[in-house]
Design a protein around this motif. Structure first.
Motif, PDB file in Angstrom:
ATOM      1  N   GLY A  41       0.795  -1.217   0.000  1.00 30.36           N
ATOM      2  CA  GLY A  41       0.000   0.000   0.000  1.00 30.36           C
ATOM      3  C   GLY A  41       0.831   1.272   0.000  1.00 30.36           C
ATOM      4  N   GLY A  42       2.119   1.155   0.236  1.00 36.17           N
ATOM      5  CA  GLY A  42       2.966   2.335   0.256  1.00 36.17           C
ATOM      6  C   GLY A  42       2.595   3.255   1.400  1.00 36.17           C
ATOM      7  N   SER A  43       2.692   4.552   1.160  1.00 39.47           N
ATOM      8  CA  SER A  43       2.435   5.510   2.230  1.00 39.47           C
ATOM      9  C   SER A  43       0.985   5.990   2.253  1.00 39.47           C
ATOM     10  CB  SER A  43       3.372   6.706   2.086  1.00 39.47           C
ATOM     11  OG  SER A  43       3.106   7.382   0.872  1.00 39.47           O
ATOM     12  N   ARG A  44       0.186   5.576   1.297  1.00 36.40           N
ATOM     13  CA  ARG A  44      -1.202   6.018   1.233  1.00 36.40           C
ATOM     14  C   ARG A  44      -2.047   5.249   2.242  1.00 36.40           C
ATOM     15  NH1 ARG A  44      -4.058   7.625  -4.200  1.00 36.40           N
ATOM     16  NH2 ARG A  44      -1.977   8.478  -4.300  1.00 36.40           N
ATOM     17  N   ARG A  45      -2.795   5.992   3.057  1.00 39.14           N
ATOM     18  CA  ARG A  45      -3.652   5.373   4.066  1.00 39.14           C
ATOM     19  C   ARG A  45      -5.074   5.914   3.927  1.00 39.14           C
ATOM     20  NH1 ARG A  45       0.227   2.674   4.132  1.00 39.14           N
ATOM     21  NH2 ARG A  45       1.567   2.181   5.885  1.00 39.14           N
ATOM     22  N   ARG A  46      -6.031   5.032   4.186  1.00 40.40           N
ATOM     23  CA  ARG A  46      -7.454   5.389   4.117  1.00 40.40           C
ATOM     24  C   ARG A  46      -8.057   5.078   5.477  1.00 40.40           C
ATOM     25  NH1 ARG A  46      -9.484   2.225  -0.302  1.00 40.40           N
ATOM     26  NH2 ARG A  46      -8.770   3.969  -1.536  1.00 40.40           N
ATOM     27  N   PHE A  47      -8.791   6.047   6.012  1.00 42.19           N
ATOM     28  CA  PHE A  47      -9.493   5.863   7.288  1.00 42.19           C
ATOM     29  C   PHE A  47     -10.981   5.884   6.988  1.00 42.19           C
ATOM     30  CE2 PHE A  47      -5.360   7.478   8.410  1.00 42.19           C
ATOM     31  CZ  PHE A  47      -5.016   6.712   9.508  1.00 42.19           C
ATOM     32  N   VAL A  48     -11.653   4.794   7.342  1.00 38.48           N
ATOM     33  CA  VAL A  48     -13.058   4.602   6.985  1.00 38.48           C
ATOM     34  C   VAL A  48     -13.915   4.652   8.243  1.00 38.48           C
ATOM     35  CG1 VAL A  48     -14.676   3.009   5.884  1.00 38.48           C
ATOM     36  CG2 VAL A  48     -12.310   3.124   5.084  1.00 38.48           C
ATOM     37  N   HIS A  49     -15.035   5.380   8.120  1.00 36.11           N
ATOM     38  CA  HIS A  49     -16.032   5.474   9.191  1.00 36.11           C
ATOM     39  C   HIS A  49     -17.369   5.441   8.477  1.00 36.11           C
ATOM     40  CE1 HIS A  49     -18.505   7.272  12.351  1.00 36.11           C
ATOM     41  NE2 HIS A  49     -17.529   7.012  13.202  1.00 36.11           N
ATOM     42  N   LEU A  56      -8.465  10.342   3.386  1.00 34.78           N
ATOM     43  CA  LEU A  56      -7.309   9.832   2.661  1.00 34.78           C
ATOM     44  C   LEU A  56      -6.090  10.662   3.025  1.00 34.78           C
ATOM     45  CD1 LEU A  56      -8.939   9.412  -0.854  1.00 34.78           C
ATOM     46  CD2 LEU A  56      -8.444   7.619   0.792  1.00 34.78           C
ATOM     47  N   LEU A  57      -5.038   9.999   3.488  1.00 35.80           N
ATOM     48  CA  LEU A  57      -3.813  10.683   3.894  1.00 35.80           C
ATOM     49  C   LEU A  57      -2.603   9.906   3.425  1.00 35.80           C
ATOM     50  CD1 LEU A  57      -4.714  11.419   7.621  1.00 35.80           C
ATOM     51  CD2 LEU A  57      -4.615  13.087   5.785  1.00 35.80           C
ATOM     52  N   HIS A  58      -1.477  10.603   3.324  1.00 32.30           N
ATOM     53  CA  HIS A  58      -0.202   9.948   3.109  1.00 32.30           C
ATOM     54  C   HIS A  58       0.523   9.892   4.436  1.00 32.30           C
ATOM     55  CE1 HIS A  58      -0.837  10.709  -1.186  1.00 32.30           C
ATOM     56  NE2 HIS A  58      -0.057   9.650  -1.321  1.00 32.30           N
TER      57      HIS A  58
END
Length: 84
Positions: A41-49, A56-58
């Motif tokens: 996934g690399g540095s890309r992060r997804r926070f789901v609610h 969406l953040l790096h």
């Protein structure tokens, strides 16, 4: 005042030394779940609610300090959604 409440207060004050780990803790406390895309996934992060929009953040690298513009966006979204 609990530790989580102190972290939320710290987030809303937009400090320049807010770490990625602190942000993950705050978002987790507010009901967000971190998702990483795929094996690499690399540095890309997804926070789901579920009812709130996805964040969406790096993930910062090589350091661990979240950029100020990212903190502003997160705080604005959380305030709009009534989570702060």
């Amino acid at each position: 005042m609990s530790r989580k409440a102190k972290l939320i207060d710290r987030l809303t004050s937009l400090p320049r030394d807010f770490t990625w780990d602190e942000l993950v803790q705050v978002l987790g406390h507010l009901g967000y779940v971190e998702r990483v895309g795929g094996k690499t996934g690399g540095s890309r992060r997804r926070f789901v609610h579920d009812p709130a929009p996805t964040i969406l953040l790096h993930k910062p690298h090589p350091g661990n300090i979240v950029k100020l513009y990212a903190l502003r966006e997160v705080v604005s979204l959380l305030e709009t959604e009534g989570l702060l």
